[in-house]
Design a protein around this motif. Structure first.
Motif, PDB file in Angstrom:
ATOM      1  N   GLY A 387      14.497 -41.134 -20.525  1.00 41.92           N
ATOM      2  CA  GLY A 387      14.124 -40.455 -19.355  1.00 41.92           C
ATOM      3  C   GLY A 387      13.821 -38.961 -19.722  1.00 41.92           C
ATOM      4  N   HIS A 388      12.949 -38.647 -20.543  1.00 41.27           N
ATOM      5  CA  HIS A 388      12.735 -37.165 -20.816  1.00 41.27           C
ATOM      6  C   HIS A 388      11.212 -37.045 -20.721  1.00 41.27           C
ATOM      7  CE1 HIS A 388      16.426 -36.035 -22.569  1.00 41.27           C
ATOM      8  NE2 HIS A 388      16.710 -37.051 -23.600  1.00 41.27           N
ATOM      9  N   SER A 389      10.547 -38.016 -20.086  1.00 42.69           N
ATOM     10  CA  SER A 389       9.061 -37.678 -19.747  1.00 42.69           C
ATOM     11  C   SER A 389       8.893 -36.922 -18.592  1.00 42.69           C
ATOM     12  CB  SER A 389       8.408 -38.903 -19.735  1.00 42.69           C
ATOM     13  OG  SER A 389       8.788 -39.773 -18.797  1.00 42.69           O
ATOM     14  N   PRO A 390       7.659 -35.955 -18.589  1.00 39.57           N
ATOM     15  CA  PRO A 390       7.655 -35.466 -17.235  1.00 39.57           C
ATOM     16  C   PRO A 390       7.469 -36.084 -16.018  1.00 39.57           C
ATOM     17  CG  PRO A 390       6.173 -34.844 -18.884  1.00 39.57           C
ATOM     18  CD  PRO A 390       6.905 -35.800 -19.378  1.00 39.57           C
ATOM     19  N   ILE A 391       8.042 -35.559 -14.779  1.00 38.13           N
ATOM     20  CA  ILE A 391       7.859 -36.470 -13.653  1.00 38.13           C
ATOM     21  C   ILE A 391       6.680 -36.759 -13.239  1.00 38.13           C
ATOM     22  CG2 ILE A 391       8.331 -36.388 -11.063  1.00 38.13           C
ATOM     23  CD1 ILE A 391      10.593 -34.342 -11.838  1.00 38.13           C
ATOM     24  N   GLY A 392       5.613 -35.984 -13.535  1.00 33.17           N
ATOM     25  CA  GLY A 392       4.238 -36.351 -13.251  1.00 33.17           C
ATOM     26  C   GLY A 392       3.738 -37.445 -13.917  1.00 33.17           C
ATOM     27  N   LYS A 393       4.055 -37.519 -15.317  1.00 32.72           N
ATOM     28  CA  LYS A 393       3.570 -38.619 -16.023  1.00 32.72           C
ATOM     29  C   LYS A 393       4.266 -39.899 -15.715  1.00 32.72           C
ATOM     30  CE  LYS A 393       2.427 -38.180 -20.639  1.00 32.72           C
ATOM     31  NZ  LYS A 393       2.600 -37.817 -21.848  1.00 32.72           N
ATOM     32  N   THR A 394       5.637 -39.933 -15.264  1.00 32.70           N
ATOM     33  CA  THR A 394       6.300 -40.855 -15.103  1.00 32.70           C
ATOM     34  C   THR A 394       5.547 -41.684 -13.553  1.00 32.70           C
ATOM     35  OG1 THR A 394       8.544 -39.908 -15.607  1.00 32.70           O
ATOM     36  CG2 THR A 394       8.574 -42.080 -14.370  1.00 32.70           C
ATOM     37  N   ILE A 395       5.180 -40.584 -12.645  1.00 33.06           N
ATOM     38  CA  ILE A 395       4.807 -41.438 -11.436  1.00 33.06           C
ATOM     39  C   ILE A 395       3.341 -41.905 -11.632  1.00 33.06           C
ATOM     40  CG2 ILE A 395       3.650 -40.718  -9.268  1.00 33.06           C
ATOM     41  CD1 ILE A 395       5.721 -38.410  -9.052  1.00 33.06           C
ATOM     42  N   ALA A 396       2.460 -41.127 -12.762  1.00 34.44           N
ATOM     43  CA  ALA A 396       1.312 -41.609 -13.127  1.00 34.44           C
ATOM     44  C   ALA A 396       1.345 -42.869 -13.550  1.00 34.44           C
ATOM     45  CB  ALA A 396       0.754 -40.490 -13.684  1.00 34.44           C
ATOM     46  N   MET A 397       2.241 -42.988 -14.547  1.00 34.28           N
ATOM     47  CA  MET A 397       2.445 -44.384 -15.409  1.00 34.28           C
ATOM     48  C   MET A 397       2.793 -45.581 -14.386  1.00 34.28           C
ATOM     49  SD  MET A 397       1.705 -44.372 -18.540  1.00 34.28           S
ATOM     50  CE  MET A 397       0.992 -42.976 -19.526  1.00 34.28           C
ATOM     51  N   ASN A 398       3.799 -45.411 -13.598  1.00 36.44           N
ATOM     52  CA  ASN A 398       4.528 -46.284 -12.597  1.00 36.44           C
ATOM     53  C   ASN A 398       3.137 -46.681 -11.612  1.00 36.44           C
ATOM     54  OD1 ASN A 398       6.677 -46.191 -13.540  1.00 36.44           O
ATOM     55  ND2 ASN A 398       7.395 -44.741 -12.035  1.00 36.44           N
ATOM     56  N   GLY A 399       1.909 -45.708 -11.419  1.00 32.13           N
ATOM     57  CA  GLY A 399       0.976 -45.985 -10.512  1.00 32.13           C
ATOM     58  C   GLY A 399      -0.099 -46.925 -11.017  1.00 32.13           C
ATOM     59  N   MET A 400       0.041 -46.331 -12.500  1.00 29.43           N
ATOM     60  CA  MET A 400      -1.128 -47.345 -13.249  1.00 29.43           C
ATOM     61  C   MET A 400      -0.654 -48.719 -13.389  1.00 29.43           C
ATOM     62  SD  MET A 400      -3.361 -46.092 -15.229  1.00 29.43           S
ATOM     63  CE  MET A 400      -3.683 -45.816 -17.066  1.00 29.43           C
ATOM     64  N   ALA A 401       0.804 -48.986 -13.755  1.00 32.93           N
ATOM     65  CA  ALA A 401       1.191 -50.246 -13.746  1.00 32.93           C
ATOM     66  C   ALA A 401       0.964 -51.175 -12.561  1.00 32.93           C
ATOM     67  CB  ALA A 401       2.743 -50.175 -14.236  1.00 32.93           C
ATOM     68  N   ALA A 402       1.279 -50.359 -11.461  1.00 32.94           N
ATOM     69  CA  ALA A 402       0.973 -50.960 -10.144  1.00 32.94           C
ATOM     70  C   ALA A 402      -0.398 -51.789  -9.970  1.00 32.94           C
ATOM     71  CB  ALA A 402       1.411 -50.157  -9.110  1.00 32.94           C
ATOM     72  N   VAL A 403      -1.344 -50.618 -10.337  1.00 26.42           N
ATOM     73  CA  VAL A 403      -2.819 -50.945 -10.228  1.00 26.42           C
ATOM     74  C   VAL A 403      -3.180 -52.175 -11.303  1.00 26.42           C
ATOM     75  CG1 VAL A 403      -5.020 -50.148 -10.566  1.00 26.42           C
ATOM     76  CG2 VAL A 403      -3.428 -48.864  -9.242  1.00 26.42           C
ATOM     77  N   LEU A 404      -2.688 -51.927 -12.326  1.00 23.67           N
ATOM     78  CA  LEU A 404      -3.216 -52.743 -13.666  1.00 23.67           C
ATOM     79  C   LEU A 404      -2.698 -54.175 -13.476  1.00 23.67           C
ATOM     80  CD1 LEU A 404      -3.307 -50.479 -16.638  1.00 23.67           C
ATOM     81  CD2 LEU A 404      -5.279 -50.991 -15.098  1.00 23.67           C
ATOM     82  N   SER A 405      -1.620 -54.260 -12.893  1.00 26.98           N
ATOM     83  CA  SER A 405      -1.025 -55.704 -12.615  1.00 26.98           C
ATOM     84  C   SER A 405      -1.461 -56.358 -11.605  1.00 26.98           C
ATOM     85  CB  SER A 405       0.583 -55.483 -12.600  1.00 26.98           C
ATOM     86  OG  SER A 405       1.013 -54.841 -11.435  1.00 26.98           O
ATOM     87  N   LYS A 406      -2.309 -55.737 -10.721  1.00 28.86           N
ATOM     88  CA  LYS A 406      -2.689 -56.670  -9.372  1.00 28.86           C
ATOM     89  C   LYS A 406      -4.260 -56.353  -9.440  1.00 28.86           C
ATOM     90  CE  LYS A 406       1.396 -55.473  -6.719  1.00 28.86           C
ATOM     91  NZ  LYS A 406       1.932 -54.777  -7.731  1.00 28.86           N
TER      92      LYS A 406
END
Lengths: 467, 195
Positions: A387-406
């Motif tokens: 849990g040490h990654s910056p919030i911005g990056k976590t949101i971006a990564m979650n967004g990426m995961a959502a987009v790339l999986s659909k």
């Protein structure tokens, strides 16, 4: 929780990058040192065998370090050396202070020791009313400027001679505007000679400690460690416990590698072996843990304890060369510092393993074959999981995961992106977009590959079949 | 004492259990070259000088020609005793601060990096080679080995309180990577290579 937040590496690097000619100079100067290392290494037919041998010796040390430390302690004691153990930085500082206080003095001369930087010894002693003078020229320069060293071997590599001239004019009374390195070095020589002659306590680092004999080796080019130690009544040598090597003959391997890797010299000017104090004088060794035993238990990261502090990984690192040592906010900067620092404080140093392109050049030049870039990569995974990654990056990564999986969403977002970049380029070509910093965004294609293939794929297939 | 046992206990728990044998050093440092020539080339490349001499009288002549004899010269070599006082061995090391030239003998030299091995036995005082403005070291050509590996074979299990490898004059490049000779130790090193 840390109240004092570090400036993140990327932010500090952005500030460092504002002065473009200076960054280019910094980059070229360090690359020049890296080239000298190559030249020195290529002259040794044994070079790769030497690296492999050094690596194997250090692997043996890590697997047996408990016994080697006990052996070293017992031999050093038999030689008349006093041994102290410090679990952390604070205990290290207290021990050093108590040795100085026992002498009834308030001044000490010190040669280069990254461990004392790590422990913030100077600040601690200053609060206790002890004046410390750093005697390595580069360290003295940064000390007068109230800056930390920016490189473990070349502490003032971020400064130009004009900066040094100004500092010396202010503190040592040299001529204003005289930028001649020879003249400035001579001024420091005279100033520090007086220091060496008047200090009763001298502190040095340790490059290697030999279990078999209880002796330790200190390497310098300037002769400052020896001037301090031989003119003082009490010599304090501080070492992280990983400095241990098994036998005296192993020094041959490490002394062949160290200076060639560091600066391209065949050996440092002085490689001094301290075994016994002379009658009436004292030698103390402070053996420090400060997180090292924890690192020893991390299977993926324990190899970082093989480091002999040559600095080759910094000189070769494209990120270090263009961001400067201070942007790493850690006593040891660069690639090796970035794998050591998270062990000391994960939350404070979570940015450092990301300050790398993972190009692997550090690993290629490391004289003891530490898998530095692999460890940088592995630290990233640990840091994100914890849990040490910056919030911005976590949101971006979650967004990426959502987009790339659909696939449906992916297609839609792709279309929207291309449309936006074509019709309203300023929406992405602005300072909010880090990809736009120092580069133009690429022209968006008219269609995605998928769209193109849908149109043209059949045609090609027909052609192929028709042959 | 408490920290000692805590640290050692934690190390014992955390050190890897894998077997990692010490490697052999036998295959290292076997390249062959003319050690005397190599020694000279490397010494010059790191800012040192050498002079070929036949005997100690050549050294005496050289010193008389090159150094001002009204300045303080000290030596631990009986053959060079005419230069000076030998009664400095028991003085405080600080009293050597006005020494212009120290001349000592080296146990051996290493061709690959021009390093000279000196110990308490030849230094008189530990600070001798560091505090003097200039340093002269006498080295017998037959005592030059190829690499550090042969050097440590010669040292073996020798007993000493202090020993150091000296390679060239003291130097620094801490100001913009400009090499300056004479940082805190000797400003110049001349090696007298004796047959």
């Amino acid at each position: 929780m840390h109240l004092k937040k570090n400036i993140q590496h990327s932010e500090a690097a952005a500030i460092f990058n504002k002065d473009i000619p200076r960054v280019n100079w910094h980059d070229e100067t360090l690359w020049f040192v890296r080239e000298k290392r190559d030249k020195a290494a290529f002259q040794i037919p044994d070079w790769e065998l030497l690296r492999e041998t050094a690596s194997q010796i250090k692997n043996n040390v890590l697997a047996n370090i408990h016994d080697y430390l006990v052996q070293f302690e017992s031999n050093a004691k038999a030689n008349g050396i006093k041994i102290h153990w410090a679990a952390n930085a604070e205990e290290h500082n207290q021990i050093v202070h108590s040795i100085i206080a026992k002498q009834g003095v308030t001044r000490m001369v010190k040669s280069k020791s990254m461990l004392t930087e790590e422990c913030h010894l100077n600040e601690y002693l200053s609060e206790k009313g002890i004046e410390v003078i750093d005697s390595d020229l580069g360290e003295r320069i940064v000390q007068l400027r109230k800056e930390p060293p920016s490189h473990i071997v070349l502490p003032a590599i971020h400064l130009k001679k004009e900066d040094v001239s100004e500092t010396f004019h202010e503190h040592l009374g040299t001529e204003a505007g005289n930028n001649d390195p020879q003249y400035l070095t001579e001024a420091a020589r005279l100033h520090l000679r007086d220091t060496f002659l008047t200090r009763k306590v001298a502190l040095t680092g340790v490059n290697f400690a030999v279990a078999e004999t209880g002796e330790f080796v200190v390497c310098t080019n300037e002769g400052n460690a020896d001037m301090g130690a031989h003119l003082a009544d009490v010599h304090i040598a501080c070492m992280g416990f990983e400095k241990m090597i098994p036998q005296r003959k192993h020094l041959g391997v490490f002394l062949r590698l160290l200076a060639r890797s560091a600066t391209g010299q065949p050996i440092t000017t002085f490689s001094s072996h301290f075994k016994k104090p002379i009658e009436g004088k004292e030698i103390h060794i402070v053996i420090v843990d400060n997180g090292r035993s924890t690192q020893l238990g991390r299977e993926d990261f324990r190899n970082s304890l093989k480091c002999i502090r040559c600095g080759a990984c910094m000189n070769t690192c494209p990120v270090y060369r263009r961001s400067g040592g201070h942007s790493y906010h850690n006593a040891v900067a660069g690639p090796i510092g970035s794998i050591l620092a998270p062990n000391l404080d994960m939350s404070k140093n979570a940015d450092l393993p990301f300050a790398s392109t993972l190009c692997g050049s550090c690993t290629n030049v490391c004289p003891v074959k530490i898998d530095i870039h692999d460890q940088l990569y592995k630290w990233r995974q640990v840091l994100v999981k914890e849990g040490h990654s910056p919030i911005g990056k976590t949101i971006a990564m979650n967004g990426m995961a959502a987009v790339l999986s659909k696939p449906m969403v992916f297609n839609l977002v792709g279309k929207m992106g291309r449309l936006v970049m074509q019709k309203m380029p300023t929406l992405v070509n602005n300072s909010l977009n880090p990809w736009y910093t120092q580069r133009e965004m690429p022209a968006p294609p008219q269609e995605s590959f998928r769209e193109w293939y849908k149109k043209n794929g059949k045609e090609f297939k027909t052609q192929e079949n028709g042959k | 004492m408490e920290s000692r046992s805590i640290i050692l206990e934690k190390i014992k728990q955390n050190q890897p259990s894998l077997v990692a044998e010490l490697p052999s050093l036998d295959a290292l440092g076997l390249e062959s070259f003319d050690v005397v020539e190599k020694y000279k080339t490397v010494l010059q490349s790191i800012g040192g000088d050498f002079i070929d001499v036949n005997d100690y009288s050549d050294i005496i002549d050289y010193v008389k020609n090159k150094y001002s004899l009204d300045k303080r010269i000290i030596t631990t070599i009986p053959e060079l005793a005419e230069f000076g006082v030998t009664n400095w061995l028991n003085d405080t090391p600080h009293s050597l601060k006005d020494v212009e030239l120290s001349i000592v003998r080296a146990h051996f030299g290493v061709a690959e990096n021009s390093a000279l091995w000196v110990t308490d036995a030849v230094l008189g005082q530990r600070v001798t080679p560091f505090i003097a403005q200039y340093l002269g070291i006498v080295l017998s050509k037959k005592d030059i080995v190829a690499t550090m590996h042969q050097g440590y074979q010669l040292i073996g299990a020798a007993e000493y309180g202090f020993g150091t490898f000296i390679a060239g004059p003291s130097k620094t490049a801490d100001i913009e990577q400009s090499l300056v000779l004479g940082a805190h130790g000797a400003r110049g090193l001349v090696v007298f290579l004796i047959d």
